[in-house]
Design a protein around this motif. Sequence first.
Motif, PDB file in Angstrom:
ATOM      1  N   GLU A  24     -22.919  -4.676 -16.889  1.00  0.00           N
ATOM      2  CA  GLU A  24     -21.912  -5.646 -16.444  1.00  0.00           C
ATOM      3  C   GLU A  24     -22.379  -7.101 -16.552  1.00  0.00           C
ATOM      4  OE1 GLU A  24     -20.794  -4.399 -12.520  1.00  0.00           O
ATOM      5  OE2 GLU A  24     -19.449  -2.866 -13.306  1.00  0.00           O
ATOM      6  N   ASN A  25     -23.668  -7.356 -16.293  1.00  0.00           N
ATOM      7  CA  ASN A  25     -24.130  -8.746 -16.299  1.00  0.00           C
ATOM      8  C   ASN A  25     -24.737  -9.165 -17.642  1.00  0.00           C
ATOM      9  OD1 ASN A  25     -26.601  -7.466 -16.232  1.00  0.00           O
ATOM     10  ND2 ASN A  25     -27.144  -8.162 -14.179  1.00  0.00           N
ATOM     11  N   GLY A  26     -24.788  -8.255 -18.609  1.00  0.00           N
ATOM     12  CA  GLY A  26     -25.222  -8.592 -19.957  1.00  0.00           C
ATOM     13  C   GLY A  26     -26.700  -8.887 -20.120  1.00  0.00           C
ATOM     14  N   ASP A  27     -27.543  -8.409 -19.196  1.00  0.00           N
ATOM     15  CA  ASP A  27     -28.977  -8.711 -19.307  1.00  0.00           C
ATOM     16  C   ASP A  27     -29.740  -7.695 -20.151  1.00  0.00           C
ATOM     17  OD1 ASP A  27     -28.986  -6.581 -17.547  1.00  0.00           O
ATOM     18  OD2 ASP A  27     -30.070  -7.630 -15.955  1.00  0.00           O
ATOM     19  N   GLY A  28     -29.040  -6.672 -20.653  1.00  0.00           N
ATOM     20  CA  GLY A  28     -29.670  -5.710 -21.544  1.00  0.00           C
ATOM     21  C   GLY A  28     -30.431  -4.588 -20.866  1.00  0.00           C
ATOM     22  N   VAL A  29     -30.418  -4.556 -19.553  1.00  0.00           N
ATOM     23  CA  VAL A  29     -31.059  -3.481 -18.788  1.00  0.00           C
ATOM     24  C   VAL A  29     -30.065  -2.968 -17.748  1.00  0.00           C
ATOM     25  CG1 VAL A  29     -33.434  -4.294 -19.139  1.00  0.00           C
ATOM     26  CG2 VAL A  29     -32.126  -5.102 -17.158  1.00  0.00           C
ATOM     27  N   VAL A  30     -30.416  -1.844 -17.123  1.00  0.00           N
ATOM     28  CA  VAL A  30     -29.538  -1.217 -16.139  1.00  0.00           C
ATOM     29  C   VAL A  30     -30.109  -1.453 -14.744  1.00  0.00           C
ATOM     30  CG1 VAL A  30     -28.519   0.968 -15.380  1.00  0.00           C
ATOM     31  CG2 VAL A  30     -28.912   0.561 -17.829  1.00  0.00           C
ATOM     32  N   ASP A  31     -29.342  -2.198 -13.921  1.00  0.00           N
ATOM     33  CA  ASP A  31     -29.774  -2.374 -12.532  1.00  0.00           C
ATOM     34  C   ASP A  31     -29.147  -1.260 -11.686  1.00  0.00           C
ATOM     35  OD1 ASP A  31     -27.100  -3.115 -11.827  1.00  0.00           O
ATOM     36  OD2 ASP A  31     -27.545  -5.227 -12.176  1.00  0.00           O
ATOM     37  N   PHE A  32     -29.423  -1.267 -10.404  1.00  0.00           N
ATOM     38  CA  PHE A  32     -28.976  -0.166  -9.542  1.00  0.00           C
ATOM     39  C   PHE A  32     -27.458  -0.029  -9.527  1.00  0.00           C
ATOM     40  CE2 PHE A  32     -28.035   1.581  -5.212  1.00  0.00           C
ATOM     41  CZ  PHE A  32     -28.423   2.879  -5.502  1.00  0.00           C
ATOM     42  N   GLU A  33     -26.740  -1.127  -9.425  1.00  0.00           N
ATOM     43  CA  GLU A  33     -25.270  -1.067  -9.392  1.00  0.00           C
ATOM     44  C   GLU A  33     -24.728  -0.493 -10.695  1.00  0.00           C
ATOM     45  OE1 GLU A  33     -23.306  -1.511  -6.707  1.00  0.00           O
ATOM     46  OE2 GLU A  33     -25.228  -1.735  -5.661  1.00  0.00           O
ATOM     47  N   GLU A  34     -25.316  -0.878 -11.816  1.00  0.00           N
ATOM     48  CA  GLU A  34     -24.891  -0.365 -13.118  1.00  0.00           C
ATOM     49  C   GLU A  34     -25.271   1.111 -13.263  1.00  0.00           C
ATOM     50  OE1 GLU A  34     -25.354  -4.695 -15.348  1.00  0.00           O
ATOM     51  OE2 GLU A  34     -27.046  -3.293 -15.306  1.00  0.00           O
ATOM     52  N   PHE A  35     -26.404   1.482 -12.687  1.00  0.00           N
ATOM     53  CA  PHE A  35     -26.844   2.877 -12.723  1.00  0.00           C
ATOM     54  C   PHE A  35     -25.827   3.777 -12.034  1.00  0.00           C
ATOM     55  CE2 PHE A  35     -29.165   6.458 -10.784  1.00  0.00           C
ATOM     56  CZ  PHE A  35     -29.712   7.037 -11.921  1.00  0.00           C
ATOM     57  N   LYS A  36     -25.224   3.289 -10.959  1.00  0.00           N
ATOM     58  CA  LYS A  36     -24.220   4.068 -10.247  1.00  0.00           C
ATOM     59  C   LYS A  36     -23.042   4.384 -11.166  1.00  0.00           C
ATOM     60  CE  LYS A  36     -24.592   1.516  -6.192  1.00  0.00           C
ATOM     61  NZ  LYS A  36     -24.104   1.114  -4.869  1.00  0.00           N
ATOM     62  N   LYS A  37     -22.683   3.445 -12.044  1.00  0.00           N
ATOM     63  CA  LYS A  37     -21.610   3.697 -13.011  1.00  0.00           C
ATOM     64  C   LYS A  37     -22.017   4.794 -13.985  1.00  0.00           C
ATOM     65  CE  LYS A  37     -19.720   0.364 -15.172  1.00  0.00           C
ATOM     66  NZ  LYS A  37     -19.478  -0.870 -15.917  1.00  0.00           N
ATOM     67  N   LEU A  38     -23.276   4.750 -14.428  1.00  0.00           N
ATOM     68  CA  LEU A  38     -23.786   5.770 -15.334  1.00  0.00           C
ATOM     69  C   LEU A  38     -23.744   7.135 -14.661  1.00  0.00           C
ATOM     70  CD1 LEU A  38     -25.312   6.643 -17.957  1.00  0.00           C
ATOM     71  CD2 LEU A  38     -27.427   6.051 -16.758  1.00  0.00           C
ATOM     72  N   ALA A  39     -24.143   7.167 -13.397  1.00  0.00           N
ATOM     73  CA  ALA A  39     -24.231   8.424 -12.655  1.00  0.00           C
ATOM     74  C   ALA A  39     -22.863   9.046 -12.388  1.00  0.00           C
ATOM     75  CB  ALA A  39     -24.971   8.197 -11.343  1.00  0.00           C
ATOM     76  N   GLU A  40     -21.802   8.286 -12.552  1.00  0.00           N
ATOM     77  CA  GLU A  40     -20.455   8.813 -12.346  1.00  0.00           C
ATOM     78  C   GLU A  40     -19.918   9.528 -13.579  1.00  0.00           C
ATOM     79  OE1 GLU A  40     -18.195   5.402 -11.225  1.00  0.00           O
ATOM     80  OE2 GLU A  40     -19.021   5.343  -9.200  1.00  0.00           O
ATOM     81  N   LYS A  41     -20.580   9.374 -14.711  1.00  0.00           N
ATOM     82  CA  LYS A  41     -20.118   9.999 -15.950  1.00  0.00           C
ATOM     83  C   LYS A  41     -20.330  11.506 -15.879  1.00  0.00           C
ATOM     84  CE  LYS A  41     -20.748   5.979 -18.877  1.00  0.00           C
ATOM     85  NZ  LYS A  41     -19.333   5.850 -19.206  1.00  0.00           N
ATOM     86  N   GLY A  42     -19.330  12.258 -16.287  1.00  0.00           N
ATOM     87  CA  GLY A  42     -19.378  13.709 -16.198  1.00  0.00           C
ATOM     88  C   GLY A  42     -20.573  14.324 -16.894  1.00  0.00           C
TER      89      GLY A  42
END
Length: 114
Positions: free
Chosen positions: A48-66
């Motif tokens: 979401e913030n375009g920094d090229g890495v996955v922070d905790f908030e972004e990880f939560k989005k990943l973890a929601e994927k089936g």
Amino acid sequence: QEMKTAFDQFDEDLNGSIDNFELQRALEKMGQDMSMEEVNELIKEIDENGDGVVDFEEFKKLAEKGWFIGAYQTTLATTMSRHLRSFSTMSLAMDGGGGDGDTDDTKEAPAAAV
């Protein structure tokens, strides 16, 4: 709390973010073999913030994927099964491999067949 624990397992250097190499290795451990190009595309999708890495908030989005949930659950089940087998083996070894672990020697001998 469980989500943070999972995030920390992915974040090998514990710097608060998951880079493409860390994500690729973690996904491989989960049975998801992805090329670096695929990993980078995945990061772009959730970064979401375009920094090229996955922070905790972004990880939560990943973890929601089936597919992620399924792979993670499979990995947990495999790990638990391995630990249980290991524990059973250790129990048998500590018990002398004698079976039920009952050390009560006061049992009556079975009656002899006549």
